[in-house]
Design an enzyme around this catalytic site. Structure first.
Site, PDB file in Angstrom:
ATOM      1  N   GLY A 154      10.022   6.819   0.304  1.00  0.00           N
ATOM      2  CA  GLY A 154      11.093   7.791   0.507  1.00  0.00           C
ATOM      3  C   GLY A 154      11.578   7.915   1.938  1.00  0.00           C
ATOM      4  O   GLY A 154      12.771   8.040   2.202  1.00  0.00           O
ATOM      5  N   HIS A 155      10.635   7.833   2.903  1.00  0.00           N
ATOM      6  CA  HIS A 155      11.029   8.180   4.282  1.00  0.00           C
ATOM      7  C   HIS A 155      11.883   7.120   4.962  1.00  0.00           C
ATOM      8  O   HIS A 155      12.380   7.333   6.059  1.00  0.00           O
ATOM      9  CB  HIS A 155       9.801   8.538   5.131  1.00  0.00           C
ATOM     10  CG  HIS A 155       8.947   7.392   5.566  1.00  0.00           C
ATOM     11  ND1 HIS A 155       9.016   6.876   6.831  1.00  0.00           N
ATOM     12  CD2 HIS A 155       7.995   6.683   4.920  1.00  0.00           C
ATOM     13  CE1 HIS A 155       8.117   5.896   6.951  1.00  0.00           C
ATOM     14  NE2 HIS A 155       7.497   5.763   5.799  1.00  0.00           N
TER      15      HIS A 155
ATOM     16  N   THR B 225      -2.322  16.189  -8.512  1.00  0.00           N
ATOM     17  CA  THR B 225      -1.154  17.040  -8.731  1.00  0.00           C
ATOM     18  C   THR B 225       0.041  16.476  -7.976  1.00  0.00           C
ATOM     19  O   THR B 225      -0.075  16.082  -6.821  1.00  0.00           O
ATOM     20  CB  THR B 225      -1.462  18.485  -8.281  1.00  0.00           C
ATOM     21  OG1 THR B 225      -2.592  18.922  -9.029  1.00  0.00           O
ATOM     22  CG2 THR B 225      -0.289  19.415  -8.531  1.00  0.00           C
TER      23      THR B 225
ATOM     24  N   CYS C 109       4.737   0.330  12.903  1.00  0.00           N
ATOM     25  CA  CYS C 109       3.273   0.284  12.834  1.00  0.00           C
ATOM     26  C   CYS C 109       2.690  -0.528  13.969  1.00  0.00           C
ATOM     27  O   CYS C 109       1.565  -0.318  14.367  1.00  0.00           O
ATOM     28  CB  CYS C 109       2.795  -0.345  11.535  1.00  0.00           C
ATOM     29  SG  CYS C 109       3.781   0.040  10.159  1.00  0.00           S
TER      30      CYS C 109
HETATM   31  N1  PLP Z   1       6.860  -2.221   3.429  1.00  0.00           N
HETATM   32  C1  PLP Z   1       7.831  -2.271   4.336  1.00  0.00           C
HETATM   33  C2  PLP Z   1       8.818  -3.389   4.293  1.00  0.00           C
HETATM   34  C3  PLP Z   1       7.935  -1.278   5.312  1.00  0.00           C
HETATM   35  O1  PLP Z   1       8.916  -1.338   6.212  1.00  0.00           O
HETATM   36  C4  PLP Z   1       6.983  -0.229   5.314  1.00  0.00           C
HETATM   37  C5  PLP Z   1       7.016   0.798   6.364  1.00  0.00           C
HETATM   38  O2  PLP Z   1       7.055   0.503   7.539  1.00  0.00           O
HETATM   39  C6  PLP Z   1       5.987  -0.211   4.332  1.00  0.00           C
HETATM   40  C7  PLP Z   1       5.957  -1.222   3.414  1.00  0.00           C
HETATM   41  C8  PLP Z   1       4.968   0.909   4.277  1.00  0.00           C
HETATM   42  O3  PLP Z   1       5.598   2.065   3.803  1.00  0.00           O
HETATM   43  P1  PLP Z   1       4.945   3.536   3.847  1.00  0.00           P
HETATM   44  O4  PLP Z   1       5.189   4.046   5.221  1.00  0.00           O
HETATM   45  O5  PLP Z   1       5.694   4.315   2.819  1.00  0.00           O
HETATM   46  O6  PLP Z   1       3.510   3.402   3.500  1.00  0.00           O
END
Ligand code: PLP
Length: 527
Positions: A206-207, A243, A332
């Site tokens: 979602g984010h 939940t 990340c």
């Molecule tokens: N897959 C991709 C292509 C992403 O860009 C990200 C987030 O950086 C993720 C997976 C991981 O998503 P989430 O932050 O919802 O765990």
């Protein structure tokens, strides 16, 4: 958000859409029920989840199969990998698991984790990509007959490269492999057509599209193996216990509704026009700039580039000083110094993979924001051309000086309030902005700290300026500041090591300096 900030890091995360905020608040207020409760309050909550799921099905083209709400894409990926790999136990027709070399780390890590935990002992292999970032389909076709799972993202988070999903589908035809497509960056930007393409698993987050953090969903094709990651109370049809995150689901629902009604998001033609505008501004501002992936094959909202001879750290600092938030790759790995694994996999030389900058906007941005960003990009280019980029010898000299004088223990930090108090108590206080000249040119410290006299001494000039500071009266406080607090901490530690006991660093730098809006609301609260 600070009104002067231009946020261009939408692939890392997005602000929450106004309608999504309202929906989340309603789910915490009027519709706070537990959807498992059988009374009317619970039934109202249940009806909301059902409506959001139905909307997700329409948006994703998931007319059949399961749509499960998760905490985000990382959980969706785990669930999909666990499900596919659990079904491979005892199978002797497969010997490998394949993932695109440019996948998000969550995919490769999940494959290795569950492969080991389930004791499968399968080979985990990266599907090579070519210089345009797309999968090597000949390689894939050759490996697919012995593969148990193939993972290929729909669009890359660092470069925006859109995968050739039809080509991949063709290459794995007849393979025993299940197919996982990470749809995170594609949602709302490129159609996925999950059912038609015979995709087995597709996680979303979602984010990345104006919903809050902590909500996502996983599509699972009808008949694909499924093993719950979370067992418990049997929510989500026992596919995902716990939940439900009702505020998150409601907010995601508002975003999906906006996608369906096509009112909050701009179409691909508009987004492509904006991308081209930004690309022109970048090329004008930074002669020699190179795009790291062919724009025509990328999401219209992502630009990944480098400027020969200019480190990504320099560009990030420059853009940040101009109030523009971009990143050096995925969020990340933003704290890690290693060159991007995505660009390395595309065969880019080390300097290019280590100098990349990603600029990404979202489909709910506006034409005015893009024009403003273009103007600031041009101002950044002019600031850089104005000189002040430290040369290699200056950098080496600084590194040596810091190695000799770097503090064994970090210097104390002052927050905004402590700085103001110290400045009132000690009018002789010296505040030193150690950002480089090009950063100070786009935004001087006075814009942030109008009440404190500040001198500008770029970090690379510290060895020259130190003797004068050491000659100051011993009780004169010396406070260093920069963008994030890193460079100022180095400067303060060095000065302490040289004997200035009253050397400090401004905690968190200008990034944490209270914005005018914060100060105004603080004053209003105190009034
Ligand atoms: N897959 C991709 C292509 C992403 O860009 C990200 C987030 O950086 C993720 C997976 C991981 O998503 P989430 O932050 O919802 O765990």
């Amino acid at each position: 958000m600070d009104p002067t900030e231009i946020y261009l890091d939408a692939n890392a995360t997005t602000p929450v859409l106004e309608a999504a905020r309202k929906a989340a608040l309603a789910a915490m207020g009027d519709y706070f029920g537990n959807p498992s409760s059988t009374h009317s309050t619970g039934l109202q909550a249940r009806a909301r989840i059902d409506a959001v799921r139905a909307s997700a099905r329409r948006v994703l083209g998931a007319t059949e199969g399961d749509v499960v709400f998760t905490s985000g894409a990382t959980e969706g990926i785990q669930t999909a990998v666990l499900s596919a790999l659990s079904a491979l136990r005892g199978r002797d027709d497969v010997d490998c698991l394949l993932y695109g070399a440019t996948e998000h780390k969550a995919v490769a890590e999940a494959l290795m984790h569950w492969n080991q935990l389930l004791g499968l002992g399968l080979q985990v292999r990266a599907i090579p990509v070519s210089s345009d970032g797309r999968h090597d389909l000949v390689w894939l076709r050759a490996q697919a007959p012995r593969a148990g799972l193939v993972c290929t993202m729909a669009a890359n988070n660092e470069t925006g490269v859109v995968s050739d999903l039809d080509g991949i589908a063709h290459a794995i035809e007849g393979s025993p492999a299940r197919w996982l497509v990470d749809g995170v960056q594609a949602l709302g930007k490129v159609p996925l057509d999950l059912v038609r393409r015979r995709i087995d698993y597709a996680p979303f987050s979602g984010h990345k599209l104006y919903a809050p953090k902590g909500i996502g969903l996983l599509y699972v094709r009808a008949g694909a193996p499924f093993t719950p990651l979370l067992a418990g109370g049997g929510q989500e049809g026992a596919l995902r216990s716990g939940t439900e995150n009702m505020p998150g689901i409601a907010a995601f629902g508002a975003v999906l509704q906006a996608l369906e009604e096509e009112h909050a998001f701009h179409d691909l033609v508009t987004l492509t026009g904006w991308r081209d505008q930004l690309a022109r501004a970048l090329l004008d501002a930074f002669p020699g700039l190179v795009f790291n992936a062919p724009l025509a094959q990328c999401l219209p909202t992502t630009l990944n580039f480098c400027v020969p001879g200019v480190a990504s750290k320099t560009l990030l600092n420059l853009f940040d000083a101009a109030g523009m938030r971009v990143s050096a790759g995925s969020a990340c790995s933003a704290g890690k110094a290693a060159p991007s694994h995505v660009l390395t996999a595309m065969g880019l030389p080390a300097w290019q993979a280590g100098a990349a900058v990603r600029l990404s906007f979202g489909p709910a941005d506006s034409a005015a924001l893009i024009s403003q960003a273009c103007a600031r990009i041009r101002a950044c280019g002019a600031a850089l051309q104005g000189g002040g980029l430290p040369c290699a010898t200056e950098e080496t000299r600084l590194a040596q000086w810091l190695a000799e004088n770097g503090g064994a223990s970090p210097a104390p930090e002052l927050d905004a309030q402590a700085l103001q108090q110290l400045a009132s108590a000690c009018p002789g206080l010296r505040l030193v902005d150690v950002r480089e000249a090009y950063e100070q040119r786009v935004c001087g410290a006075a814009a942030h700290l109008p009440s404190i006299l500040c001198e500008a001494v770029p970090l690379t000039r510290l060895p020259d300026a130190a003797p004068a500071w050491l000659a100051l009266p011993a009780d004169t406080p010396l406070v260093f500041m920069c963008r994030s607090g890193n460079r100022s901490a180095q400067a303060a530690a060095a000065l302490r090591r040289l004997g200035r006991v009253q050397a400090y660093s401004l905690a968190g730098g200008l990034a944490l300096w209270p914005s005018r809006a914060d100060s105004a609301s603080g004053q209003a609260a105190r009034a």
